[in-house]
Design an enzyme around this catalytic site. Structure first.
Site, PDB file in Angstrom:
ATOM      1  CG  ASP A  47      18.824  47.961  72.865  1.00 57.91           C
ATOM      2  OD1 ASP A  47      19.623  47.404  72.096  1.00 57.91           O
ATOM      3  OD2 ASP A  47      18.081  47.324  73.618  1.00 57.91           O
ATOM      4  CB  ILE A  48      22.232  47.930  75.652  1.00 61.30           C
ATOM      5  CG1 ILE A  48      23.286  47.850  76.760  1.00 61.30           C
ATOM      6  CG2 ILE A  48      21.637  46.562  75.372  1.00 61.30           C
ATOM      7  CD1 ILE A  48      22.713  47.505  78.128  1.00 61.30           C
TER       8      ILE A  48
ATOM      9  CG  ASP B 171      25.228  43.160  78.335  1.00 57.86           C
ATOM     10  OD1 ASP B 171      26.232  43.190  79.047  1.00 57.86           O
ATOM     11  OD2 ASP B 171      24.145  42.670  78.742  1.00 57.86           O
TER      12      ASP B 171
ATOM     13  N   GLY C  63      29.118  43.116  73.810  1.00 59.96           N
ATOM     14  CA  GLY C  63      29.676  43.634  72.562  1.00 59.96           C
ATOM     15  C   GLY C  63      29.591  42.625  71.425  1.00 59.96           C
TER      16      GLY C  63
ATOM     17  CE  LYS D   7      24.665  45.901  81.362  1.00 63.60           C
ATOM     18  NZ  LYS D   7      24.266  44.542  81.747  1.00 63.60           N
TER      19      LYS D   7
HETATM   20  C1  PRP Z   1      20.060  42.839  73.671  1.00 63.10           C
HETATM   21  C2  PRP Z   1      20.249  44.224  73.088  1.00 63.10           C
HETATM   22  C3  PRP Z   1      21.384  44.063  72.121  1.00 63.10           C
HETATM   23  C4  PRP Z   1      22.174  42.888  72.677  1.00 63.10           C
HETATM   24  C5  PRP Z   1      23.427  43.378  73.316  1.00 63.10           C
HETATM   25  O1  PRP Z   1      19.199  42.130  72.848  1.00 63.10           O
HETATM   26  O2  PRP Z   1      19.080  44.708  72.489  1.00 63.10           O
HETATM   27  O3  PRP Z   1      20.919  43.753  70.812  1.00 63.10           O
HETATM   28  O4  PRP Z   1      21.353  42.246  73.663  1.00 63.10           O
HETATM   29  O5  PRP Z   1      24.097  42.334  73.972  1.00 63.10           O
HETATM   30  P1  PRP Z   1      25.596  41.915  73.651  1.00 63.10           P
HETATM   31  O6  PRP Z   1      26.410  43.197  73.524  1.00 63.10           O
HETATM   32  O7  PRP Z   1      25.985  41.119  74.859  1.00 63.10           O
HETATM   33  O8  PRP Z   1      25.632  41.113  72.397  1.00 63.10           O
HETATM   34  P2  PRP Z   1      18.461  40.774  73.326  1.00 63.10           P
HETATM   35  O9  PRP Z   1      19.242  39.598  72.823  1.00 63.10           O
HETATM   36  O10 PRP Z   1      18.217  40.839  74.801  1.00 63.10           O
HETATM   37  O11 PRP Z   1      17.132  40.815  72.513  1.00 63.10           O
HETATM   38  P3  PRP Z   1      15.950  41.905  72.532  1.00 63.10           P
HETATM   39  O12 PRP Z   1      16.545  43.210  72.058  1.00 63.10           O
HETATM   40  O13 PRP Z   1      14.960  41.357  71.579  1.00 63.10           O
HETATM   41  O14 PRP Z   1      15.432  42.013  73.948  1.00 63.10           O
END
Ligand code: PRP
Length: 179
Positions: free
Chosen positions: A101-102, A104, A106, A132
């Site tokens: 999904d995102i 952030d 990386g 981001k």
């Molecule tokens: C979020 C998102 C990504 C990850 C990205 O997951 O879904 O998998 O963080 O962050 P990064 O680029 O800084 O590694 P999260 O750990 O919040 O878990 P969730 O999806 O279960 O909410």
């Protein structure tokens, strides 16, 4: 539409998300037109909505699977990532795509890419709905929906303390909510 009081503004409206997901699915369907199947791996939990929509727009044979990871010290520079749920199949000779999904920091995508690369897939690509601007990704993001500013975003799979995850749009969370 009345926004929930936790939310500052809508960053990406629902129709814009859907239009972009369709474009990504179309591009992926063209690029993988000649493969037997594409093995999609959604990263739980955030990617469940994006993957559900993306997969339904694909016109090529595909398999849907998931991984779950947990990161220690999300804000720490060295925050390590580990797998808490793995895919069902070995992935050898599969055309694999990681669906996030995102992106952030990386860190998650980078860890998964390197880990899955070690499993001898026929090919390995990455797809993320949003990234981001601050993300430092040392692996390619092959299919990307949007770049977004470095603010806390929720909706369309993204949460804040498990809230707002199932909104159909992506919104910016008010700073006062998480600070
Ligand atoms: C979020 C998102 C990504 C990850 C990205 O997951 O879904 O998998 O963080 O962050 P990064 O680029 O800084 O590694 P999260 O750990 O919040 O878990 P969730 O999806 O279960 O909410």
């Amino acid at each position: 539409m009345t926004l929930h009081p936790d939310l500052a503004r809508v960053l990406v409206p629902e129709d814009t998300i859907q239009a972009h997901v369709k474009v990504l699915a179309h591009q992926i369907s063209q690029d993988y037109a000649n493969v037997e199947r594409l093995y999609l791996i959604g990263v739980l939990r955030g990617a469940f909505m994006f993957l559900a929509d993306l997969a339904r727009y694909l016109t090529i044979p595909h398999t849907v699977d998931f991984m779950a990871v947990s990161s220690y010290g999300k804000t720490a520079v060295s925050g390590a990532v580990r797998i808490v749920m793995d895919v069902r199949e070995p992935l050898v000779n599969e055309h694999v795509m990681i669906v996030e999904d995102i992106v952030d920091s990386g860190r998650t995508l980078s860890y998964l890419y390197k880990t899955l690369q070690g499993r001898q897939p026929a090919s390995l690509k990455t797809c993320a709905l949003v990234s981001k601007n601050r993300a430092q990704v040392d692996v390619p993001v092959d299919y990307l929906g949007f770049h977004i500013p470095d603010v806390w975003v929720v909706g369309y799979g993204l949460d804040y303390a498990d809230k707002h995850r199932t909104l159909p749009f992506i919104a910016e969370l008010k700073e006062e909510v998480y600070k």
